[in-house]
Scaffold this active site. Sequence first.
Site, mmCIF file in Angstrom:
data_model
loop_
_atom_site.group_PDB
_atom_site.id
_atom_site.type_symbol
_atom_site.label_atom_id
_atom_site.label_comp_id
_atom_site.label_asym_id
_atom_site.label_seq_id
_atom_site.Cartn_x
_atom_site.Cartn_y
_atom_site.Cartn_z
ATOM 1 N N SER A 259 41.580 42.818 39.044
ATOM 2 C CA SER A 259 42.251 42.175 40.185
ATOM 3 C C SER A 259 43.263 41.121 39.741
ATOM 4 C CB SER A 259 41.185 41.508 41.059
ATOM 5 O OG SER A 259 41.774 40.601 41.959
ATOM 6 N N TYR B 192 48.441 41.913 43.800
ATOM 7 C CA TYR B 192 48.879 41.272 45.038
ATOM 8 C C TYR B 192 50.225 40.667 44.671
ATOM 9 C CZ TYR B 192 44.168 41.386 47.142
ATOM 10 O OH TYR B 192 42.960 41.767 47.681
ATOM 11 N N THR C 152 47.945 46.736 46.171
ATOM 12 C CA THR C 152 47.086 46.687 47.361
ATOM 13 C C THR C 152 47.937 46.357 48.581
ATOM 14 O OG1 THR C 152 45.154 46.066 46.075
ATOM 15 C CG2 THR C 152 45.092 45.522 48.412
ATOM 16 N N LYS D 255 46.874 51.176 47.057
ATOM 17 C CA LYS D 255 45.472 51.023 47.484
ATOM 18 C C LYS D 255 45.441 50.471 48.907
ATOM 19 C CE LYS D 255 41.198 48.565 46.207
ATOM 20 N NZ LYS D 255 41.045 47.419 47.086
ATOM 21 N N HIS E 180 39.299 48.312 51.904
ATOM 22 C CA HIS E 180 38.945 47.065 51.217
ATOM 23 C C HIS E 180 37.435 46.772 51.374
ATOM 24 C CE1 HIS E 180 41.785 43.915 49.548
ATOM 25 N NE2 HIS E 180 40.623 43.328 49.322
#
Length: 416
Positions: A162, A185, A211, A286, A310
Amino acid sequence: MNRPRRDDRTVCRRRFLQFLAGSPLLALSGPAWLGDLLEAAETPGEVPGGSIITSPGEAINVFDLEAAAREKLPPAHFGYLSTGVDDDATLRANRAGFSKFQIRPRRLVDVANVDTSVELFGTTWKSPIVLAPAASQRAFHPDGEVAAARAAGAKGHLMILSTGATVSVEDVRAAHGGPIWFQLYPTDTWRIGQALVKRAEAAGCPVLVLTVDLPAGRNTETERRFARTDTRQCSGCHALGFPGYVRRKPMFDGLDVTGVGLFSPRLTWDAVRRLKHTTKMKLVLKGIETREDAELCLRHGVDGIIVSNHGGRAEESGRSTIECLPEIVDGVQRRIPILVDSGFRRGTDVFKALALGARAICIGRPYLWGLGAFGQPGVERALEILTREFELMMRHAGVTSLAKLDRSFIVDGRRT
Ligand SMILES: Cc1cc2nc3c(=O)[nH]c(=O)nc-3n(C[C@H](O)[C@H](O)[C@H](O)COP(=O)(O)O)c2cc1C
């Protein structure tokens, strides 16, 4: 007065919640949080007598790890791990969705050897079970992402790191030992997103996972309820707002984050196009849940899709990802690989998704429960359990390799 022992308190709490749930006042429209707390209180993992497992080897299924993590983690951190959004309806739908598809096992096939290996963008993995990106893993165990990466690497699983990781991409790559993917992100500031992409690329990540399901934050009520019961001072470790969020997030080291926001309400297909031109990494989106968006992925040169809501932590759509999967598979027509996550807890769940056309599946909470409960051995145990269950289902269904899995093994119970 003596405080009840923890085991006794667990049993008392469960009985109290069961009493509340049985109350006619709440029977028809009990608040969702009551259901969640009750569900949490009834999670397997408590051996008869009410005690919780004390070693990874005792876990019979992944829910046993959940119970152990709940016992060990501070309430606010367990709340962050468990939460859905609004009424947690999508969180529950993700589990319920699997029961709408049934399995058609075939008999009299030699299943002495089953091969679960899968190829993704040129790399072959021993298993189609992937560790989903999850932020802040040192909130669950001091070793955080390093423990998860070591477990995944040791057992031959891909890991996706992440943006909000609490260990750097370089260190996690080294701990895993193989190519990990990086989840992005992009923030609301192109300069920051670009820097993150460059760093992931330099660290050797072959795939960038963008994402796209959190354009505007989220309403995590269960998380807030758990946090209220936590007596610790959170600001000692992390402050509110973006600068506070990135304080313990090494991917942002050296970047000026003044005025930056983690989520971008202006993220559109233009950003996808821009990213494609910025990086040589394969680009996977995603958070895709519809055939229309899957087709747009193809039009924009996206290399892969992760069907995801999510884990019920983005929008409260009320729709499980296993139910979204068939329309996306139909739209993509095998042109790019499709992965799926959200709610996978059993080997049969993995079997159903792969038979419906997914190339691989990702898990979030199950490995984080293992991490929170026991560190690296806990993550390894979660992977072992799911692998064992999946291989067992393959044998029961007469399937010896993933290439042989197709829709003929599934009854779509929504249509019958
Ligand atoms: C604690 C936690 C943190 C997460 N952090 C991220 C993240 O940083 N980026 C992301 O794309 N998804 C994140 N997710 C979502 C997961 O990648 C994945 O979609 C989800 O966990 C799958 O559902 P499951 O937990 O039911 O397996 C997070 C999930 C959890 C539980």
